[in-house]
Design a protein around this motif. Structure first.
Motif, PDB file in Angstrom:
ATOM      1  N   VAL A 290       0.981  -1.104   0.122  1.00  0.00           N
ATOM      2  CA  VAL A 290      -0.009   0.082  -0.170  1.00  0.00           C
ATOM      3  C   VAL A 290       0.954   1.132  -0.002  1.00  0.00           C
ATOM      4  CG1 VAL A 290      -1.622  -1.259   1.364  1.00  0.00           C
ATOM      5  CG2 VAL A 290      -0.261   0.055   2.524  1.00  0.00           C
ATOM      6  N   GLU A 313      -8.649  -0.454  -3.069  1.00  0.00           N
ATOM      7  CA  GLU A 313      -7.337  -0.720  -3.278  1.00  0.00           C
ATOM      8  C   GLU A 313      -6.556   0.429  -3.828  1.00  0.00           C
ATOM      9  OE1 GLU A 313      -7.195  -5.122  -4.790  1.00  0.00           O
ATOM     10  OE2 GLU A 313      -9.033  -4.433  -5.466  1.00  0.00           O
ATOM     11  N   MET A 316      -5.864   3.432  -1.458  1.00  0.00           N
ATOM     12  CA  MET A 316      -4.878   2.956  -0.642  1.00  0.00           C
ATOM     13  C   MET A 316      -3.366   3.388  -1.249  1.00  0.00           C
ATOM     14  SD  MET A 316      -6.254   2.802   2.255  1.00  0.00           S
ATOM     15  CE  MET A 316      -4.656   2.062   3.317  1.00  0.00           C
ATOM     16  N   ARG A 318      -2.112   2.107  -4.233  1.00  0.00           N
ATOM     17  CA  ARG A 318      -1.696   1.309  -5.366  1.00  0.00           C
ATOM     18  C   ARG A 318      -1.953   1.722  -6.541  1.00  0.00           C
ATOM     19  NH1 ARG A 318      -3.885  -3.023  -1.587  1.00  0.00           N
ATOM     20  NH2 ARG A 318      -2.202  -4.392  -0.757  1.00  0.00           N
TER      21      ARG A 318
END
Length: 379
Positions: A290, A313, A316, A318
């Motif tokens: 992350v 996802e 965070m 990425r």
């Protein structure tokens, strides 16, 4: 006797229909028209993309067709208006065109060209020349081109924007790998992900593209490269390229991404999926850290419906990228070839078989059985 301006009769491997072996046939190759180049192919490698159109599961292919997109050869003749190539030049046909004029070609952020930027599927959308006709005939019937290259033939005709000139002293049996496999994997690490010195990387799938990605990570200065494949026999080659760990998901009782996260204190900086399946893509994204983890998708499974990603996802930190031909414009290929000549990387490790062209169906069998990295066919 000169063949310039004349029809050339030669051997080619034709896919007449889906699900059937290729047939070695005598074909006629017409002279190049305006802004076209006729090339004598000296060597061509096999790529899994060449197998997609003849798979019964692939619904978009047009037949009959001359496949092949990873070749190298010598210019036989040029059509009117061609100024960058001349007979005798060593060249690599490229499925990624580069007109050098459109907004995409003029933008350093992409290697797309307008000719391909709006197509639905680059695998089948260069099936004819610019005037919507073919330069190939067999038994009186026109034969479709493939990806703008069609390298499974002794002679092919390509647009001059689908071609890169290389040094005269290059070994064409290795240079053909720059037409797709090596350039794609190596460029994914160098251009798309921009792997940084001291970083940690995970590479899923250790075929020719995966090993080329490892070479790119190594050249970029990655300090830790984890290789993942369900076939442990491939680890020997990966170790020769400088990876630090080899993981076979079948040897663990938990998802491989969890194993990698534990090994790396939270995940790798860069992950690459070179396998193309949904499980590998999912694992590649999940195993990145992350905050700044980067996942690059390289492999393509023609039957895959898609990949589900939660916005959380990405929120965070990425990122997920895709790469086509490793981000290279055609102008970069000559420099890549020069780097090979100067031993910046070794392509011999990627070639597991060299066979005569008439063994092409045997080569497909070897590739489909997972017993090869890159198979080079010579005329």
């Amino acid at each position: 006797m000169s063949t310039m301006g004349k029809v050339i009769k030669c051997k080619a491997a034709i896919a007449w229909e889906t699900g059937k072996p290729l047939c070695i046939e005598e074909i006629e190759v017409a002279p190049p028209k305006a802004h076209e180049v006729r090339v004598q192919i000296i060597a061509t490698a096999l790529c899994h993309t060449d197998a997609h159109p003849i798979s019964p599961k692939f619904k978009e292919a047009l037949f009959p067709v001359i496949l092949g997109h990873e070749g190298a050869g010598i210019v036989e003749s040029v059509g009117p208006g061609v100024t960058n190539f001349k007979p005798g030049d060593k060249v690599i046909p490229l499925y990624m065109p580069h007109c050098r004029k459109c907004k995409f070609c003029l933008n350093p952020l992409t290697n797309l060209c307008k000719k391909l930027s709006l197509v639905k599927n680059p695998i089948v959308d260069q099936e004819l020349m610019q005037d919507k006709t073919s330069r190939f005939t067999c038994k009186g019937k026109p034969i479709y081109h493939f990806m703008g290259t069609s390298t499974f033939t002794q002679y092919t005709v390509v647009s001059d924007i689908n071609l890169a000139k290389i040094d005269d002293d290059v070994n064409l049996e290795r240079a053909c790998l720059f037409g797709c496999g090596f350039s794609t994997g190596y460029g994914a690490a160098i251009n798309t992900a921009k792997v940084t010195p001291g970083s940690t990387c995970a590479v899923f799938g250790l075929g020719g593209v995966g090993l080329s990605t490892i070479i790119g990570c190594k050249v970029a200065g990655a300090s830790r490269i984890i290789a993942i494949d369900t076939n442990s026999e491939k680890f020997t080659k990966a170790k020769a390229l400088g990876i630090t760990e080899c993981l076979n998901p079948r040897n663990f009782n938990k998802p491989i991404q969890e194993v990698i996260i534990e090994m790396t204190d939270g995940g790798v900086d860069f992950a690459f999926d070179c396998a193309g399946g949904p499980e590998a893509m999912r694992a590649a994204l999940d195993c990145t850290t992350v905050g700044w983890g980067s996942c690059t998708l390289i492999g393509v499974n023609s039957e895959m419906a898609g990949l589900t990603i939660s916005p959380v996802e990405l929120i965070m930190g990425r990122t997920i990228n895709g790469t086509c031909f490793g981000g290279w414009k055609s102008d970069s290929i000559p420099k890549l070839v020069t780097d090979y000549k100067n031993k910046k990387f070794d392509l011999d490790l990627l070639v597991t078989h060299t066979l005569p062209f008439d063994k092409i169906n045997e080569a497909f069998d070897i590739m489909n059985q997972g017993k090869s990295l890159r198979i080079v066919l010579t005329f």
